[in-house]
Design an enzyme around this catalytic site. Structure first.
Site, PDB file in Angstrom:
ATOM      1  N   ASN A  59       0.850  -1.201   0.000  1.00 29.43           N
ATOM      2  CA  ASN A  59       0.000   0.000   0.000  1.00 29.43           C
ATOM      3  C   ASN A  59       0.883   1.248   0.000  1.00 29.43           C
ATOM      4  O   ASN A  59       1.656   1.436  -0.937  1.00 29.43           O
ATOM      5  CB  ASN A  59      -1.063  -0.036   1.096  1.00 29.43           C
ATOM      6  CG  ASN A  59      -0.590  -0.316   2.493  1.00 29.43           C
ATOM      7  OD1 ASN A  59      -0.186  -1.430   2.819  1.00 29.43           O
ATOM      8  ND2 ASN A  59      -0.638   0.687   3.359  1.00 29.43           N
ATOM      9  N   ASP A  60       0.793   2.137   0.965  1.00 28.26           N
ATOM     10  CA  ASP A  60       1.366   3.488   0.879  1.00 28.26           C
ATOM     11  C   ASP A  60       2.835   3.517   0.450  1.00 28.26           C
ATOM     12  O   ASP A  60       3.661   2.766   0.988  1.00 28.26           O
ATOM     13  CB  ASP A  60       1.314   4.188   2.241  1.00 28.26           C
ATOM     14  CG  ASP A  60      -0.040   4.128   2.895  1.00 28.26           C
ATOM     15  OD1 ASP A  60      -1.003   3.676   2.257  1.00 28.26           O
ATOM     16  OD2 ASP A  60      -0.129   4.530   4.073  1.00 28.26           O
ATOM     17  N   GLN A  77       4.735   0.367   2.107  1.00 24.12           N
ATOM     18  CA  GLN A  77       4.100  -0.535   3.052  1.00 24.12           C
ATOM     19  C   GLN A  77       3.954  -1.901   2.391  1.00 24.12           C
ATOM     20  O   GLN A  77       3.399  -2.019   1.293  1.00 24.12           O
ATOM     21  CB  GLN A  77       2.739   0.013   3.459  1.00 24.12           C
ATOM     22  CG  GLN A  77       2.802   1.228   4.364  1.00 24.12           C
ATOM     23  CD  GLN A  77       3.324   0.866   5.735  1.00 24.12           C
ATOM     24  OE1 GLN A  77       2.599   0.330   6.568  1.00 24.12           O
ATOM     25  NE2 GLN A  77       4.591   1.153   5.984  1.00 24.12           N
ATOM     26  N   SER A 119       3.648   3.715   7.950  1.00 25.26           N
ATOM     27  CA  SER A 119       4.140   4.704   6.987  1.00 25.26           C
ATOM     28  C   SER A 119       5.008   5.778   7.617  1.00 25.26           C
ATOM     29  O   SER A 119       4.891   6.083   8.807  1.00 25.26           O
ATOM     30  CB  SER A 119       2.967   5.367   6.269  1.00 25.26           C
ATOM     31  OG  SER A 119       2.386   4.483   5.355  1.00 25.26           O
ATOM     32  N   ARG A 183       0.118   8.986  13.582  1.00 23.78           N
ATOM     33  CA  ARG A 183       0.957   8.242  12.639  1.00 23.78           C
ATOM     34  C   ARG A 183       1.368   9.045  11.404  1.00 23.78           C
ATOM     35  O   ARG A 183       0.914  10.147  11.162  1.00 23.78           O
ATOM     36  CB  ARG A 183       0.219   6.978  12.182  1.00 23.78           C
ATOM     37  CG  ARG A 183      -1.146   7.198  11.533  1.00 23.78           C
ATOM     38  CD  ARG A 183      -1.788   5.847  11.218  1.00 23.78           C
ATOM     39  NE  ARG A 183      -3.149   5.961  10.730  1.00 23.78           N
ATOM     40  CZ  ARG A 183      -4.225   5.972  11.508  1.00 23.78           C
ATOM     41  NH1 ARG A 183      -4.082   5.885  12.823  1.00 23.78           N
ATOM     42  NH2 ARG A 183      -5.434   6.077  10.989  1.00 23.78           N
ATOM     43  N   ASP A 184       2.252   8.392  10.632  1.00 26.64           N
ATOM     44  CA  ASP A 184       2.656   8.791   9.274  1.00 26.64           C
ATOM     45  C   ASP A 184       3.503  10.062   9.246  1.00 26.64           C
ATOM     46  O   ASP A 184       3.157  11.052   8.592  1.00 26.64           O
ATOM     47  CB  ASP A 184       1.423   8.976   8.368  1.00 26.64           C
ATOM     48  CG  ASP A 184       0.488   7.784   8.382  1.00 26.64           C
ATOM     49  OD1 ASP A 184       0.964   6.676   8.674  1.00 26.64           O
ATOM     50  OD2 ASP A 184      -0.711   7.958   8.105  1.00 26.64           O
ATOM     51  N   GLU A 236      -4.821  10.951   7.336  1.00 28.22           N
ATOM     52  CA  GLU A 236      -3.641  10.097   7.274  1.00 28.22           C
ATOM     53  C   GLU A 236      -2.595  10.720   6.342  1.00 28.22           C
ATOM     54  O   GLU A 236      -2.876  11.636   5.573  1.00 28.22           O
ATOM     55  CB  GLU A 236      -3.998   8.699   6.746  1.00 28.22           C
ATOM     56  CG  GLU A 236      -4.840   7.869   7.687  1.00 28.22           C
ATOM     57  CD  GLU A 236      -5.000   6.443   7.193  1.00 28.22           C
ATOM     58  OE1 GLU A 236      -4.909   5.529   8.038  1.00 28.22           O
ATOM     59  OE2 GLU A 236      -5.222   6.227   5.990  1.00 28.22           O
ATOM     60  N   TRP A 335      -9.092   1.664  -0.286  1.00 31.94           N
ATOM     61  CA  TRP A 335      -9.256   0.718   0.817  1.00 31.94           C
ATOM     62  C   TRP A 335     -10.604   0.004   0.790  1.00 31.94           C
ATOM     63  O   TRP A 335     -10.779  -1.015   1.482  1.00 31.94           O
ATOM     64  CB  TRP A 335      -9.038   1.413   2.153  1.00 31.94           C
ATOM     65  CG  TRP A 335      -7.590   1.571   2.506  1.00 31.94           C
ATOM     66  CD1 TRP A 335      -6.891   2.731   2.662  1.00 31.94           C
ATOM     67  CD2 TRP A 335      -6.649   0.520   2.752  1.00 31.94           C
ATOM     68  NE1 TRP A 335      -5.573   2.480   2.975  1.00 31.94           N
ATOM     69  CE2 TRP A 335      -5.395   1.124   3.046  1.00 31.94           C
ATOM     70  CE3 TRP A 335      -6.731  -0.867   2.748  1.00 31.94           C
ATOM     71  CZ2 TRP A 335      -4.247   0.385   3.331  1.00 31.94           C
ATOM     72  CZ3 TRP A 335      -5.579  -1.613   3.034  1.00 31.94           C
ATOM     73  CH2 TRP A 335      -4.373  -0.988   3.325  1.00 31.94           C
TER      74      TRP A 335
END
Length: 577
Positions: A59-60, A77, A119, A183-184, A236, A335
């Site tokens: 993913n990311d 990811q 991430s 996060r991130d 995000e 998603w």
């Protein structure tokens, strides 16, 4: 607050440089270390010019940077053991042209069962502000979110070999706020204050936090950016980048260096999931000013990056000069269905990245500071120096091209230009169809020159995937340029992904699709145009970027330089050679 950050290395590169595996501890023996994971890139649904993982779930994009040798590093990811999200690592690939990728060994591993390396981003610590690199100028520091059942904390890992192997910082975490929704981290250098700056998501508080640091390990919170734009259910993957302005969006080649003006503008990008207008995940951007601690948007407008449904969590490469178009790559999925698309059971991988894109800002008739995105230079991939098909007289006519035998990659691009559009009472349509001559499946798009000038994409005639959230029609509105009375369209198709760019990148869309048959025919047509309107188009085939890396069995092995070296682990789980 004061904090420290650890994030796993991110890079996209194609090169024949030395590769090693991560020095991070890991508890699952089924995941290989010290050697890249092999992949089969020959499948009918496997894109040939877009990056996808050798196997498993991606993913990311993470930690992307350009190094001093001209190598782009892409981290992402990655679940190497299943075709669904979970067991998150940082995969790694490198490239010199953003299309021909070389898979590297996994860069960062979880340290214990139940951990995930989520991430983040990476920077090059040229001046050794961290103290990790006393005798070098190419040390890479990665920032990532360590995800556990109890908390999301920010950690740092550093690399002394240019981003191929990483050592986790001994005093991790560098930021901890006792939250499971934090996060991130994305980190940049801010020259005016000689400080590092981090943007990070307080996901379910709809807030982006700003932090500063002199040394990449001690962080101070300075401000928040909260409740702007579309909220969805959480924020995000924030990005912050200084970005140049176009002097004139209307010229034929807007990215000509003479048309790019340096700017003090910044772009704050936020991804939301779920809650996008079309469902699931999407990204939005806010142009504004930044003084090293606080970001101020130019207005309250919502600017969605992509009018399709498969463009999320995009990240800008670190170390691109601020006077140049900024380069980004996004995750080309959503998603709502990413974990069930048929490439998993059919070809043992899921998800691809978008095309690499140039990004600048431009002022337009009804939109100041519009984000302009165009594909990174595709010409090195052309199958021929001249177009495979073209026409300078497509007004109220059509062009049909069968590429079943001339473009074995199944990837091609075409450009269409419509000129002399009347300023009032314009009529007509311009359409394209990619079709399978065997199954009759097709993906289509088109532009209406009259009324409110809508543009559409329709993937509903593709039969290989049925899901209630796999929206099949998308549209936007695209005003005719009043300075030139011209409309321009660029389309790129690559087996199972379509990307379109309207009017020099003022609007773009990313759309995946999963056909039962191979698409092999292109039809470009116009109808009911006003007298005097002129239409031209050209079509180019694109060579596979993976074919040159395949062995006799059709497998892409990646950079196996380290594969024959003896590798063992010490008592902390660190790799030793």
């Amino acid at each position: 607050m004061f904090v420290s950050i650890a994030f796993a290395g991110l890079s996209l590169l194609l090169s024949f440089v030395r590769a090693q595996s991560s020095t991070s501890a890991y508890v699952e023996p089924s995941v290989p270390t010290g050697t890249p994971i092999p992949g089969d890139y020959t499948g009918a649904l496997r894109p040939q010019i877009h990056y996808s993982p050798p196997r498993g779930f991606m993913n990311d994009p993470n930690g992307m940077f350009l190094d001093a040798e001209g190598i782009y590093h892409l981290y992402y990811q990655y679940n190497p053991t299943e075709n669904v999200a979970g067991n998150q690592h940082w995969g790694h690939a490198t490239s010199r042209d953003l299309y021909h990728w070389e898979n590297q060994p996994i860069a960062i591993y979880p340290g214990a069962e139940g951990e995930g390396i989520f991430s983040g981003s990476s920077v090059i610590d040229v001046n050794n502000t961290s103290g990790f690199f006393p005798n070098q100028t190419n040390g890479v520091v990665a920032f990532y979110t360590l995800n556990t059942a109890d908390e999301q904390t920010q950690e740092v890992a550093y690399s002394t070999d240019g981003g191929y192997t990483f050592t986790k910082y001994a005093n991790n975490p560098v930021i901890s706020i006792n939250s499971t929704q934090f996060r991130d981290p994305k980190v940049i250098w801010y020259p005016a204050t000689q400080q590092w700056v981090m943007v990070i998501a307080y996901a379910q508080e709809f807030t982006i936090g700003f932090y500063t640091s002199p040394n990449l390990t001690t962080w101070t919170h300075t401000s928040n950016f909260s409740h702007y734009g579309l909220l969805g259910l959480q924020y995000e993957c924030p990005n912050l980048v200084q970005i140049p302005m176009l002097s004139n969006i209307s010229i034929e080649n807007p990215l000509d260096p003479s048309n790019i003006a340096s700017s003090d503008m910044y772009l704050l990008q936020i991804s939301i999931n779920p809650g996008a207008p079309l469902g699931g995940s999407i990204s939005e951007s806010f142009p504004g000013t930044f003084n090293g601690t606080h970001f101020t948007p130019v207005d309250q407008a919502v600017r969605i990056n992509d009018f399709g449904k498969d463009n999320y969590a995009g990240q800008f490469f670190y170390n691109i000069p601020p006077t140049s178009p900024q380069i980004s790559i996004a995750w080309a999925s959503n998603w709502q269905y990413a974990q069930v698309v048929p490439t998993g059971q059919l070809e043992n991988f899921r998800s691809v990245m978008s095309l690499p894109r140039y990004n600048v800002l431009a002022n337009t008739t009804r939109g100041d500071y519009t984000l302009v995105s165009l594909p990174y230079n595709l010409s090195p991939l052309y199958t021929t120096t001249s177009s495979l098909a073209d026409s300078s007289s497509l007004a109220n006519s059509s062009l049909l091209y069968d590429y079943s035998s001339t473009v074995p990659s199944g990837a091609l691009t075409f450009n269409m230009t419509i000129t002399s559009i009347p300023s009032a009472n314009a009529t007509g349509t311009a359409n394209f169809t990619f079709m399978s001559s065997v199954t009759g499946e097709s993906i289509r798009g088109g532009f209406y020159l009259g009324g409110d000038t809508p543009f559409f994409i329709n993937r509903g005639y593709i039969r290989g995937f049925d899901n209630p959230f796999f929206t099949d029609k998308f549209s936007t509105n695209n005003l005719i340029n009043t300075d030139t009375q011209t409309f321009r369209l660029q389309v790129v198709i690559d087996r199972s992904i379509l990307e379109v760019f309207l009017d020099n990148g003022l609007r773009s869309a990313t759309t995946t699709f999963f056909a039962e048959g191979t698409l092999d025919t292109l039809i470009i047509s116009t109808a009911e145009l006003n007298p005097g309107v002129q239409v031209s188009a050209n079509v180019y085939g694109l060579n596979s970027a993976w074919a040159m890396g395949e062995n006799a069995n059709g497998t892409v092995m990646g950079n196996v330089t380290m594969a024959n070296q003896t590798v063992r682990r010490d008592t902390l789980g660190h790799l030793r050679y």
